[in-house]
Design a protein around this motif. Structure first.
Motif, PDB file in Angstrom:
ATOM      1  N   VAL A  64      37.679  38.384  77.463  1.00 42.70           N
ATOM      2  CA  VAL A  64      37.891  37.159  76.694  1.00 42.70           C
ATOM      3  C   VAL A  64      37.437  37.254  75.247  1.00 42.70           C
ATOM      4  CG1 VAL A  64      37.756  35.740  78.774  1.00 42.70           C
ATOM      5  CG2 VAL A  64      35.691  36.124  77.425  1.00 42.70           C
ATOM      6  N   VAL A  65      36.759  38.329  74.861  1.00 43.93           N
ATOM      7  CA  VAL A  65      36.357  38.458  73.458  1.00 43.93           C
ATOM      8  C   VAL A  65      37.572  38.811  72.605  1.00 43.93           C
ATOM      9  CG1 VAL A  65      34.021  39.156  74.059  1.00 43.93           C
ATOM     10  CG2 VAL A  65      35.761  40.897  73.680  1.00 43.93           C
ATOM     11  N   SER A  66      37.535  38.445  71.328  1.00 40.42           N
ATOM     12  CA  SER A  66      38.655  38.739  70.437  1.00 40.42           C
ATOM     13  C   SER A  66      38.586  40.182  69.950  1.00 40.42           C
ATOM     14  CB  SER A  66      38.667  37.790  69.238  1.00 40.42           C
ATOM     15  OG  SER A  66      37.595  38.065  68.366  1.00 40.42           O
ATOM     16  N   VAL A  67      39.722  40.825  69.895  1.00 42.07           N
ATOM     17  CA  VAL A  67      39.783  42.205  69.414  1.00 42.07           C
ATOM     18  C   VAL A  67      39.309  42.277  67.967  1.00 42.07           C
ATOM     19  CG1 VAL A  67      41.292  44.185  69.004  1.00 42.07           C
ATOM     20  CG2 VAL A  67      41.670  42.712  71.001  1.00 42.07           C
ATOM     21  N   THR A  68      39.745  41.329  67.152  1.00 40.86           N
ATOM     22  CA  THR A  68      39.387  41.343  65.736  1.00 40.86           C
ATOM     23  C   THR A  68      37.885  41.146  65.551  1.00 40.86           C
ATOM     24  OG1 THR A  68      41.556  40.528  65.052  1.00 40.86           O
ATOM     25  CG2 THR A  68      39.728  40.187  63.526  1.00 40.86           C
ATOM     26  N   GLY A  69      37.290  40.207  66.282  1.00 39.02           N
ATOM     27  CA  GLY A  69      35.861  39.982  66.159  1.00 39.02           C
ATOM     28  C   GLY A  69      35.050  41.215  66.510  1.00 39.02           C
ATOM     29  N   VAL A  70      35.470  41.913  67.572  1.00 39.03           N
ATOM     30  CA  VAL A  70      34.775  43.136  67.964  1.00 39.03           C
ATOM     31  C   VAL A  70      34.921  44.210  66.888  1.00 39.03           C
ATOM     32  CG1 VAL A  70      34.762  45.029  69.630  1.00 39.03           C
ATOM     33  CG2 VAL A  70      34.935  42.669  70.431  1.00 39.03           C
ATOM     34  N   ALA A  71      36.140  44.367  66.361  1.00 39.40           N
ATOM     35  CA  ALA A  71      36.384  45.396  65.340  1.00 39.40           C
ATOM     36  C   ALA A  71      35.573  45.141  64.074  1.00 39.40           C
ATOM     37  CB  ALA A  71      37.868  45.461  65.009  1.00 39.40           C
ATOM     38  N   LEU A  72      35.402  43.877  63.696  1.00 40.47           N
ATOM     39  CA  LEU A  72      34.632  43.560  62.492  1.00 40.47           C
ATOM     40  C   LEU A  72      33.160  43.939  62.641  1.00 40.47           C
ATOM     41  CD1 LEU A  72      36.178  40.100  61.533  1.00 40.47           C
ATOM     42  CD2 LEU A  72      36.477  42.268  60.333  1.00 40.47           C
ATOM     43  N   GLY A  73      32.697  44.089  63.886  1.00 44.33           N
ATOM     44  CA  GLY A  73      31.342  44.546  64.127  1.00 44.33           C
ATOM     45  C   GLY A  73      31.265  45.992  64.549  1.00 44.33           C
ATOM     46  N   GLY A  74      32.319  46.750  64.367  1.00 42.57           N
ATOM     47  CA  GLY A  74      32.382  48.148  64.794  1.00 42.57           C
ATOM     48  C   GLY A  74      32.990  48.260  66.171  1.00 42.57           C
ATOM     49  N   GLY A  75      32.251  47.797  67.182  1.00 41.78           N
ATOM     50  CA  GLY A  75      32.820  47.647  68.503  1.00 41.78           C
ATOM     51  C   GLY A  75      32.620  48.797  69.466  1.00 41.78           C
TER      52      GLY A  75
ATOM     53  N   GLY B 143      35.136  54.372  74.264  1.00 42.56           N
ATOM     54  CA  GLY B 143      34.582  54.794  72.984  1.00 42.56           C
ATOM     55  C   GLY B 143      34.092  56.228  72.974  1.00 42.56           C
ATOM     56  N   ARG B 144      33.643  56.734  74.125  1.00 39.55           N
ATOM     57  CA  ARG B 144      33.206  58.133  74.170  1.00 39.55           C
ATOM     58  C   ARG B 144      34.377  59.068  73.891  1.00 39.55           C
ATOM     59  NH1 ARG B 144      29.470  60.576  76.520  1.00 39.55           N
ATOM     60  NH2 ARG B 144      30.801  61.607  78.085  1.00 39.55           N
ATOM     61  N   ALA B 145      35.561  58.635  74.249  1.00 37.95           N
ATOM     62  CA  ALA B 145      36.747  59.455  73.999  1.00 37.95           C
ATOM     63  C   ALA B 145      37.367  59.177  72.635  1.00 37.95           C
ATOM     64  CB  ALA B 145      37.788  59.223  75.095  1.00 37.95           C
ATOM     65  N   HIS B 146      37.249  57.923  72.137  1.00 37.44           N
ATOM     66  CA  HIS B 146      38.017  57.552  70.945  1.00 37.44           C
ATOM     67  C   HIS B 146      37.193  56.883  69.842  1.00 37.44           C
ATOM     68  CE1 HIS B 146      41.651  58.670  73.030  1.00 37.44           C
ATOM     69  NE2 HIS B 146      41.400  57.832  74.018  1.00 37.44           N
ATOM     70  N   GLY B 147      35.871  56.769  70.002  1.00 34.47           N
ATOM     71  CA  GLY B 147      35.044  56.243  68.927  1.00 34.47           C
ATOM     72  C   GLY B 147      34.961  54.724  68.906  1.00 34.47           C
ATOM     73  N   TRP B 148      34.464  54.214  67.770  1.00 32.43           N
ATOM     74  CA  TRP B 148      34.350  52.769  67.573  1.00 32.43           C
ATOM     75  C   TRP B 148      35.712  52.085  67.697  1.00 32.43           C
ATOM     76  CZ3 TRP B 148      29.526  50.835  67.118  1.00 32.43           C
ATOM     77  CH2 TRP B 148      28.517  51.658  66.604  1.00 32.43           C
ATOM     78  N   VAL B 149      35.712  50.839  68.131  1.00 32.64           N
ATOM     79  CA  VAL B 149      36.948  50.046  68.111  1.00 32.64           C
ATOM     80  C   VAL B 149      37.520  50.030  66.697  1.00 32.64           C
ATOM     81  CG1 VAL B 149      37.904  47.730  68.413  1.00 32.64           C
ATOM     82  CG2 VAL B 149      36.240  48.622  70.073  1.00 32.64           C
ATOM     83  N   ALA B 150      36.648  49.882  65.709  1.00 39.62           N
ATOM     84  CA  ALA B 150      37.090  49.827  64.315  1.00 39.62           C
ATOM     85  C   ALA B 150      37.764  51.118  63.864  1.00 39.62           C
ATOM     86  CB  ALA B 150      35.912  49.516  63.402  1.00 39.62           C
TER      87      ALA B 150
ATOM     88  N   GLY C 160      29.698  61.591  72.846  1.00 39.51           N
ATOM     89  CA  GLY C 160      31.121  61.847  72.654  1.00 39.51           C
ATOM     90  C   GLY C 160      31.566  61.508  71.253  1.00 39.51           C
ATOM     91  N   ALA C 161      32.682  60.788  71.152  1.00 39.63           N
ATOM     92  CA  ALA C 161      33.243  60.441  69.841  1.00 39.63           C
ATOM     93  C   ALA C 161      32.351  59.480  69.063  1.00 39.63           C
ATOM     94  CB  ALA C 161      34.636  59.840  70.019  1.00 39.63           C
ATOM     95  N   PHE C 162      31.478  58.744  69.737  1.00 38.64           N
ATOM     96  CA  PHE C 162      30.553  57.868  69.010  1.00 38.64           C
ATOM     97  C   PHE C 162      29.655  58.669  68.066  1.00 38.64           C
ATOM     98  CE2 PHE C 162      30.922  54.693  72.609  1.00 38.64           C
ATOM     99  CZ  PHE C 162      31.498  53.701  71.829  1.00 38.64           C
ATOM    100  N   ALA C 163      29.349  59.903  68.443  1.00 41.40           N
ATOM    101  CA  ALA C 163      28.445  60.730  67.639  1.00 41.40           C
ATOM    102  C   ALA C 163      29.158  61.432  66.492  1.00 41.40           C
ATOM    103  CB  ALA C 163      27.757  61.761  68.524  1.00 41.40           C
ATOM    104  N   ALA C 164      30.489  61.318  66.439  1.00 37.98           N
ATOM    105  CA  ALA C 164      31.253  61.956  65.366  1.00 37.98           C
ATOM    106  C   ALA C 164      31.186  61.123  64.091  1.00 37.98           C
ATOM    107  CB  ALA C 164      32.699  62.141  65.807  1.00 37.98           C
TER     108      ALA C 164
ATOM    109  N   ALA D 118      28.154  57.628  62.156  1.00 39.89           N
ATOM    110  CA  ALA D 118      27.952  58.283  63.446  1.00 39.89           C
ATOM    111  C   ALA D 118      26.828  57.600  64.216  1.00 39.89           C
ATOM    112  CB  ALA D 118      27.637  59.754  63.245  1.00 39.89           C
ATOM    113  N   LEU D 119      27.024  57.473  65.520  1.00 41.23           N
ATOM    114  CA  LEU D 119      26.026  56.887  66.403  1.00 41.23           C
ATOM    115  C   LEU D 119      25.371  58.023  67.173  1.00 41.23           C
ATOM    116  CD1 LEU D 119      24.916  54.143  67.291  1.00 41.23           C
ATOM    117  CD2 LEU D 119      26.694  54.047  69.033  1.00 41.23           C
ATOM    118  N   ARG D 120      24.231  58.490  66.690  1.00 41.23           N
ATOM    119  CA  ARG D 120      23.605  59.695  67.234  1.00 41.23           C
ATOM    120  C   ARG D 120      22.837  59.454  68.533  1.00 41.23           C
ATOM    121  NH1 ARG D 120      26.675  63.064  64.275  1.00 41.23           N
ATOM    122  NH2 ARG D 120      26.225  62.977  62.022  1.00 41.23           N
ATOM    123  N   GLU D 121      22.335  58.232  68.733  1.00 42.71           N
ATOM    124  CA  GLU D 121      21.560  57.962  69.933  1.00 42.71           C
ATOM    125  C   GLU D 121      22.449  58.086  71.171  1.00 42.71           C
ATOM    126  OE1 GLU D 121      19.837  55.320  66.616  1.00 42.71           O
ATOM    127  OE2 GLU D 121      21.796  56.068  67.274  1.00 42.71           O
ATOM    128  N   PRO D 122      21.935  58.679  72.255  1.00 37.22           N
ATOM    129  CA  PRO D 122      22.785  58.953  73.415  1.00 37.22           C
ATOM    130  C   PRO D 122      23.006  57.769  74.350  1.00 37.22           C
ATOM    131  CG  PRO D 122      20.595  59.871  73.762  1.00 37.22           C
ATOM    132  CD  PRO D 122      20.613  59.341  72.363  1.00 37.22           C
TER     133      PRO D 122
END
Length: 456
Positions: free
Chosen positions: A140-151, A156-163, A350-354, A362-366
């Motif tokens: 039920v969350v909005s895609v745009t709202g999540v993307a504006l916060g990174g998401g 995400g491990r395969a494809h990174g932040w929503v943004a 994964g991709a979060f750490a890229a 990059a999100l280095r924390e595991p």
């Protein structure tokens, strides 16, 4: 900097002018529907706004911006109220839920959506094509709202932040001009909107890359709480060498009046057989109370954690963990989580750490830690906050957290590095010098909540 007017300074004539300026519905405190329309998702957050505007299109948004600028009233944007921090006080609250178009270009693996589109609705549109966006746990969350916060996302491990999947934003700027923003047309604004919050422009739609998902597996395994140590040890072993296509979350669950439980939630971008082979370390655990894992379509992902789809009052806190070793596990399980209802560990990596061209980078924390409890009265809220504080102090946290996990007592500086905060402040000053747009968490007043002592 020009601040919004106080609510008491807004006359009936001005509200009449607002109603005549837009085609969408305008609600004011005198109307019965206002009580529901102005509430944020977290009912523990007070949101005394001047009016609510339900825009029907981008032209409506532009008309609202012209009106608000002339009247010196701020505009806050919330599709459905998630992530509210109290910053909307004294503003006009713009609801974008009616901006709900979805256009899927299956051959091009992309989609154009309105700012009000919920994650579950987008997944329902992509599923017949064997494609997926980057959904989180709630439909039920909005895609745009999540993307504006990174998401953060199941994938995400395969494809990174929503943004990272957003290729263009459709916006209305502080001059009430509609524009399409890309990395090529406006690199600064494009960067800011990919995770820096939403107060640089009003986003009315976005374009995003879709990802192939011909087979998806997911579900929840649930055990009695007495097995927490064994399950968490198995979870650590599972995540130490998990491929990026596999995501697993560990949950400690304590519903009021019920016995403690422990769960592992998972998704896998692949077949049932491959997923079960990758998760075979869990087979040695005691027989679960339930096991809902199965092949599923991408529009069924919201059923895994069965999160509430109606607003409620709660207090959350998130942290990022630097490790999940024996000491961390011992500290996490040292005492019951009550009065918290849930403590969750999400596997990142994964991709979060890229590297990412976004404010988070990059999100280095595991691992991410998320703690939640009810906020039904002051005493309960205080007890929940104290338990969250004790748990955070006992664990190896980095002091950073994702923007979408911030709570009203925190600030954007708790999520983003100083260099990003400085750049966001410059962009805000350039694009919206009068502070017309107000987001839940803003770079220009990044320490506002902490200084005012807001605690929800």
């Amino acid at each position: 900097m020009t601040l919004p007017r106080a609510a008491q300074d807004v006359s009936a004539d001005l509200m009449k002018d607002l109603t005549e300026s837009v085609r969408g519905r305008v609600l004011t405190p005198e109307q019965a529907e206002f009580e529901t329309a102005h509430r944020p998702w977290n009912l523990a957050v007070e949101q005394p706004v001047i009016a609510v505007v339900e825009a029907v299109d981008a032209a409506d948004v532009a008309a609202l911006v012209r009106f608000a600028a002339a009247a010196r009233i701020g505009v806050s944007v919330q599709p459905n109220g998630h992530g509210a921090s109290g910053s909307a006080t004294g503003t006009i609250l713009l609801r974008t839920g009616l901006l709900d178009r979805i256009e899927v270009d299956a051959p091009g693996r992309s989609a154009r959506i309105g700012a009000g589109v919920a994650s579950g609705a987008l997944q329902a549109a992509t599923a017949p094509h064997g494609l997926t966006a980057l959904p989180g746990s709630s439909p039920v969350v909005s895609v745009t709202g999540v993307a504006l916060g990174g998401g953060l996302s199941w994938f995400g491990r395969a494809h990174g932040w929503v943004a990272d999947s957003v290729t263009a934003f459709e916006i209305v700027d502080a001059d009430a001009q509609t524009r399409r923003v890309t990395a090529e047309t406006d690199a600064d604004l494009f960067w800011a909107l990919r995770g820096g919050g939403g107060d640089y422009a009003i986003v009315t739609g976005l374009e995003l890359t879709l990802h192939t998902a011909p087979e998806v597996y997911g579900g929840r395994m649930l055990w009695a709480g007495e097995h927490a140590r064994a399950v968490l040890d198995a979870y650590r072993a599972l995540t130490e060498d998990a491929p990026d296509e596999l995501t697993a979350w560990f949950d400690l669950v304590q519903f009021p009046g019920a016995a403690p439980m422990v769960a592992i939630d998972c998704t896998y971008l692949g077949s049932d057989g491959d997923a079960r082979e990758l998760m075979r370390t869990l087979d040695a655990l005691p027989e679960p109370l339930s096991d809902s894992r199965r092949s599923m379509t991408v529009d069924e992902l919201g059923s895994i954690t069965a999160e509430p789809t109606d607003p409620g009052a709660g207090r959350s806190r998130a942290e990022l963990l630097t490790r999940l070793d024996d000491d961390t596990i011992t500290a996490l399980l040292a005492e019951p989580i009550a009065p918290l209802m849930g403590v969750q560990i999400r596997h990142l990596g994964g991709a979060f750490a890229a590297e990412s061209d976004s404010p988070h980078g990059a999100l280095r924390e595991p691992y991410a830690l998320y703690m939640f409890g009810l906020a039904i009265d002051p005493d309960t809220t205080a007890a929940v906050a104290a338990r969250q504080q004790r748990l955070a102090q006992a664990l190896p946290v980095s002091g950073r957290k994702p923007v979408t996990f911030l709570n009203p007592s925190e600030a954007l500086t708790d999520a983003l590095p100083p260099a990003s905060i400085d750049r966001l402040r410059r962009i805000k000053a350039d694009r919206d010098p009068s502070n017309l747009f107000r987001s839940n968490f803003s770079a220009i007043d990044a320490d506002r909540n902490r200084e005012e002592g807001i605690a929800v």
